[in-house]
Design a protein around this motif. Structure first.
Motif, PDB file in Angstrom:
ATOM      1  N   PHE A 111       1.746  -8.204  -0.480  1.00 60.13           N
ATOM      2  CA  PHE A 111       1.326  -9.562  -0.831  1.00 60.13           C
ATOM      3  C   PHE A 111       1.452  -9.771  -2.334  1.00 60.13           C
ATOM      4  CE2 PHE A 111      -1.207  -8.382   2.875  1.00 60.13           C
ATOM      5  CZ  PHE A 111      -1.000  -9.461   3.712  1.00 60.13           C
ATOM      6  N   SER A 112       1.379 -11.038  -2.744  1.00 61.30           N
ATOM      7  CA  SER A 112       1.316 -11.374  -4.164  1.00 61.30           C
ATOM      8  C   SER A 112       0.374 -12.564  -4.323  1.00 61.30           C
ATOM      9  CB  SER A 112       2.709 -11.719  -4.704  1.00 61.30           C
ATOM     10  OG  SER A 112       3.103 -13.003  -4.270  1.00 61.30           O
ATOM     11  N   SER A 113       0.295 -13.082  -5.539  1.00 59.76           N
ATOM     12  CA  SER A 113      -0.558 -14.246  -5.791  1.00 59.76           C
ATOM     13  C   SER A 113      -0.067 -15.480  -5.038  1.00 59.76           C
ATOM     14  CB  SER A 113      -0.630 -14.534  -7.294  1.00 59.76           C
ATOM     15  OG  SER A 113       0.669 -14.729  -7.816  1.00 59.76           O
ATOM     16  N   ASN A 114       1.168 -15.466  -4.552  1.00 52.00           N
ATOM     17  CA  ASN A 114       1.663 -16.591  -3.749  1.00 52.00           C
ATOM     18  C   ASN A 114       0.903 -16.703  -2.429  1.00 52.00           C
ATOM     19  OD1 ASN A 114       3.624 -17.342  -5.618  1.00 52.00           O
ATOM     20  ND2 ASN A 114       5.040 -15.815  -4.828  1.00 52.00           N
ATOM     21  N   GLN A 115       0.359 -15.601  -1.940  1.00 50.58           N
ATOM     22  CA  GLN A 115      -0.429 -15.623  -0.720  1.00 50.58           C
ATOM     23  C   GLN A 115      -1.927 -15.525  -1.024  1.00 50.58           C
ATOM     24  OE1 GLN A 115       2.150 -13.048  -0.910  1.00 50.58           O
ATOM     25  NE2 GLN A 115       3.547 -14.605  -0.152  1.00 50.58           N
ATOM     26  N   LEU A 116      -2.311 -14.668  -1.973  1.00 49.02           N
ATOM     27  CA  LEU A 116      -3.710 -14.340  -2.210  1.00 49.02           C
ATOM     28  C   LEU A 116      -4.348 -15.118  -3.346  1.00 49.02           C
ATOM     29  CD1 LEU A 116      -3.387 -10.446  -1.946  1.00 49.02           C
ATOM     30  CD2 LEU A 116      -3.984 -12.064  -0.132  1.00 49.02           C
ATOM     31  N   LYS A 117      -3.557 -15.900  -4.065  1.00 42.51           N
ATOM     32  CA  LYS A 117      -4.014 -16.591  -5.271  1.00 42.51           C
ATOM     33  C   LYS A 117      -4.527 -15.541  -6.260  1.00 42.51           C
ATOM     34  CE  LYS A 117      -3.207 -20.386  -3.022  1.00 42.51           C
ATOM     35  NZ  LYS A 117      -1.850 -20.283  -2.572  1.00 42.51           N
ATOM     36  N   SER A 118      -5.662 -15.759  -6.881  1.00 42.79           N
ATOM     37  CA  SER A 118      -6.171 -14.790  -7.853  1.00 42.79           C
ATOM     38  C   SER A 118      -7.263 -13.899  -7.251  1.00 42.79           C
ATOM     39  CB  SER A 118      -6.717 -15.511  -9.083  1.00 42.79           C
ATOM     40  OG  SER A 118      -7.794 -16.343  -8.702  1.00 42.79           O
ATOM     41  N   THR A 119      -7.572 -14.101  -5.970  1.00 45.84           N
ATOM     42  CA  THR A 119      -8.603 -13.304  -5.306  1.00 45.84           C
ATOM     43  C   THR A 119      -8.052 -11.932  -4.943  1.00 45.84           C
ATOM     44  OG1 THR A 119      -9.515 -15.338  -4.367  1.00 45.84           O
ATOM     45  CG2 THR A 119     -10.235 -13.271  -3.376  1.00 45.84           C
ATOM     46  N   LYS A 120      -8.802 -10.895  -5.258  1.00 49.78           N
ATOM     47  CA  LYS A 120      -8.378  -9.540  -4.918  1.00 49.78           C
ATOM     48  C   LYS A 120      -8.422  -9.357  -3.405  1.00 49.78           C
ATOM     49  CE  LYS A 120      -9.944  -7.334  -9.171  1.00 49.78           C
ATOM     50  NZ  LYS A 120      -8.713  -7.080  -9.795  1.00 49.78           N
ATOM     51  N   LEU A 121      -7.522  -8.560  -2.909  1.00 51.98           N
ATOM     52  CA  LEU A 121      -7.416  -8.311  -1.477  1.00 51.98           C
ATOM     53  C   LEU A 121      -8.724  -7.783  -0.898  1.00 51.98           C
ATOM     54  CD1 LEU A 121      -5.402  -8.491   0.826  1.00 51.98           C
ATOM     55  CD2 LEU A 121      -4.564  -6.244   0.217  1.00 51.98           C
ATOM     56  N   LYS A 122      -9.409  -6.940  -1.632  1.00 51.63           N
ATOM     57  CA  LYS A 122     -10.667  -6.354  -1.137  1.00 51.63           C
ATOM     58  C   LYS A 122     -11.772  -7.402  -0.981  1.00 51.63           C
ATOM     59  CE  LYS A 122     -12.600  -4.896  -5.548  1.00 51.63           C
ATOM     60  NZ  LYS A 122     -14.030  -5.084  -5.570  1.00 51.63           N
ATOM     61  N   ASP A 123     -11.645  -8.553  -1.661  1.00 52.09           N
ATOM     62  CA  ASP A 123     -12.656  -9.602  -1.578  1.00 52.09           C
ATOM     63  C   ASP A 123     -12.450 -10.541  -0.396  1.00 52.09           C
ATOM     64  OD1 ASP A 123     -13.878  -8.576  -3.840  1.00 52.09           O
ATOM     65  OD2 ASP A 123     -12.720  -9.866  -5.197  1.00 52.09           O
ATOM     66  N   TYR A 124     -11.356 -10.386   0.310  1.00 49.52           N
ATOM     67  CA  TYR A 124     -11.106 -11.195   1.506  1.00 49.52           C
ATOM     68  C   TYR A 124     -11.793 -10.588   2.719  1.00 49.52           C
ATOM     69  CZ  TYR A 124      -7.650 -14.352  -0.513  1.00 49.52           C
ATOM     70  OH  TYR A 124      -7.035 -15.323  -1.247  1.00 49.52           O
ATOM     71  N   THR A 125     -11.816 -11.339   3.767  1.00 46.83           N
ATOM     72  CA  THR A 125     -12.362 -10.899   5.046  1.00 46.83           C
ATOM     73  C   THR A 125     -11.668  -9.623   5.532  1.00 46.83           C
ATOM     74  OG1 THR A 125     -12.658 -11.563   7.351  1.00 46.83           O
ATOM     75  CG2 THR A 125     -10.727 -12.422   6.247  1.00 46.83           C
ATOM     76  N   ASN A 126     -12.291  -8.921   6.446  1.00 46.57           N
ATOM     77  CA  ASN A 126     -11.674  -7.724   7.030  1.00 46.57           C
ATOM     78  C   ASN A 126     -10.616  -8.068   8.067  1.00 46.57           C
ATOM     79  OD1 ASN A 126     -13.055  -5.828   5.539  1.00 46.57           O
ATOM     80  ND2 ASN A 126     -14.701  -5.629   7.031  1.00 46.57           N
ATOM     81  N   ASN A 127     -10.565  -9.322   8.501  1.00 47.08           N
ATOM     82  CA  ASN A 127      -9.649  -9.725   9.565  1.00 47.08           C
ATOM     83  C   ASN A 127      -8.520 -10.591   9.013  1.00 47.08           C
ATOM     84  OD1 ASN A 127     -11.239  -8.542  11.746  1.00 47.08           O
ATOM     85  ND2 ASN A 127     -12.732 -10.107  11.219  1.00 47.08           N
ATOM     86  N   PHE A 128      -7.290 -10.119   9.203  1.00 46.40           N
ATOM     87  CA  PHE A 128      -6.103 -10.821   8.726  1.00 46.40           C
ATOM     88  C   PHE A 128      -5.143 -11.071   9.885  1.00 46.40           C
ATOM     89  CE2 PHE A 128      -7.188 -10.406   4.409  1.00 46.40           C
ATOM     90  CZ  PHE A 128      -6.224 -11.008   3.623  1.00 46.40           C
ATOM     91  N   ILE A 129      -4.552 -12.251   9.881  1.00 49.97           N
ATOM     92  CA  ILE A 129      -3.425 -12.554  10.763  1.00 49.97           C
ATOM     93  C   ILE A 129      -2.282 -12.899   9.819  1.00 49.97           C
ATOM     94  CG2 ILE A 129      -2.517 -13.984  12.625  1.00 49.97           C
ATOM     95  CD1 ILE A 129      -5.489 -14.682  13.286  1.00 49.97           C
ATOM     96  N   VAL A 130      -1.183 -12.159   9.917  1.00 47.97           N
ATOM     97  CA  VAL A 130      -0.056 -12.352   9.003  1.00 47.97           C
ATOM     98  C   VAL A 130       1.164 -12.802   9.794  1.00 47.97           C
ATOM     99  CG1 VAL A 130       1.483 -11.221   7.359  1.00 47.97           C
ATOM    100  CG2 VAL A 130      -0.939 -10.634   7.389  1.00 47.97           C
ATOM    101  N   TYR A 131       1.793 -13.871   9.303  1.00 44.92           N
ATOM    102  CA  TYR A 131       3.054 -14.340   9.861  1.00 44.92           C
ATOM    103  C   TYR A 131       4.169 -13.836   8.952  1.00 44.92           C
ATOM    104  CZ  TYR A 131       6.936 -17.454  10.952  1.00 44.92           C
ATOM    105  OH  TYR A 131       8.172 -17.947  11.286  1.00 44.92           O
ATOM    106  N   ALA A 132       5.137 -13.142   9.530  1.00 43.50           N
ATOM    107  CA  ALA A 132       6.276 -12.626   8.757  1.00 43.50           C
ATOM    108  C   ALA A 132       7.541 -12.746   9.590  1.00 43.50           C
ATOM    109  CB  ALA A 132       6.040 -11.167   8.368  1.00 43.50           C
ATOM    110  N   THR A 133       8.671 -12.624   8.935  1.00 47.47           N
ATOM    111  CA  THR A 133       9.963 -12.679   9.623  1.00 47.47           C
ATOM    112  C   THR A 133      10.687 -11.348   9.457  1.00 47.47           C
ATOM    113  OG1 THR A 133      11.066 -13.555   7.667  1.00 47.47           O
ATOM    114  CG2 THR A 133      10.170 -15.173   9.225  1.00 47.47           C
TER     115      THR A 133
END
Length: 194
Positions: A111-133
């Motif tokens: 990931f980068s700031s394009n997805q996470l903005k300035s929030t650190k990954l550890k500060d997000y919820t434990n549950n992620f759904i990721v769309y990728a190609t």
């Protein structure tokens, strides 16, 4: 079993050589193998209808009726009648986002700031759904970083990080990661675009 091999004069070395042979997998097979071995949940999609159906099934399976939408481009996948969309960071709601790259050699999601903005990954919820190609698959982290540098040559993103573990109960003993636990319960909607 060794008794039968000795009885019939079957050399034991051949079995060990067969077991030690290196297997070369394609990028997508290698990624899926590593991703699933780390505890990630993988859903392969061949159409947009598959993506929407699988997304709805994930929400239903976990009894989630709201998501944090980190990328507004994904709004078309969410059924607005059944799911509430939150645009602010809420640690209780699952996050729905895209990623920069899928790293095949270790099954990480970059990931980068394009997805996470300035929030650190550890500060997000434990549950992620990721769309990728499938076009986002790269061999290793070096190729992923090179891809980011090439794609955003004039405006490099910050906050580049990856989810390395998909079991939130796992404790990382690596002292280099102290205080930076990036373990997430992650569902991957992988869309075939090649």
């Amino acid at each position: 079993m060794d008794f039968l091999k000795k009885l019939f004069n079957i050399p034991i070395k051949e079995d060990k050589q067969i077991q030690n042979q290196e297997v070369n997998l394609s990028l997508d097979d290698l990624f899926v193998h590593n991703f699933v071995n780390k505890g990630g949940k993988f859903l392969y999609c061949t159409s947009e209808a598959d993506v929407k159906t699988n997304f709805a099934n994930i929400l239903s399976e976990n009894n989630w009726n709201a998501v944090q939408l980190l990328n507004p481009k994904l709004k078309s996948i969410v059924n607005h009648k059944e799911v509430t969309i939150a645009t602010n960071t809420n640690s209780d709601l699952p996050a729905f986002t895209t990623c920069e790259h899928l790293i095949a050699d270790n099954g990480d999601v970059l990931f980068s700031s394009n997805q996470l903005k300035s929030t650190k990954l550890k500060d997000y919820t434990n549950n992620f759904i990721v769309y990728a190609t499938t076009s986002q698959l790269v061999k290793d982290t070096g190729q992923g970083l090179t891809g980011i540098k090439t794609k955003y040559a004039n405006n490099l993103p910050t906050n580049i990080s990856s989810i390395k573990n998909y079991n939130t109960q796992n404790v990382d003993d690596n002292f280099l990661n102290y205080g930076n636990n990036n373990s997430k319960n992650l569902y991957l909607l992988l869309f075939e675009d090649l």
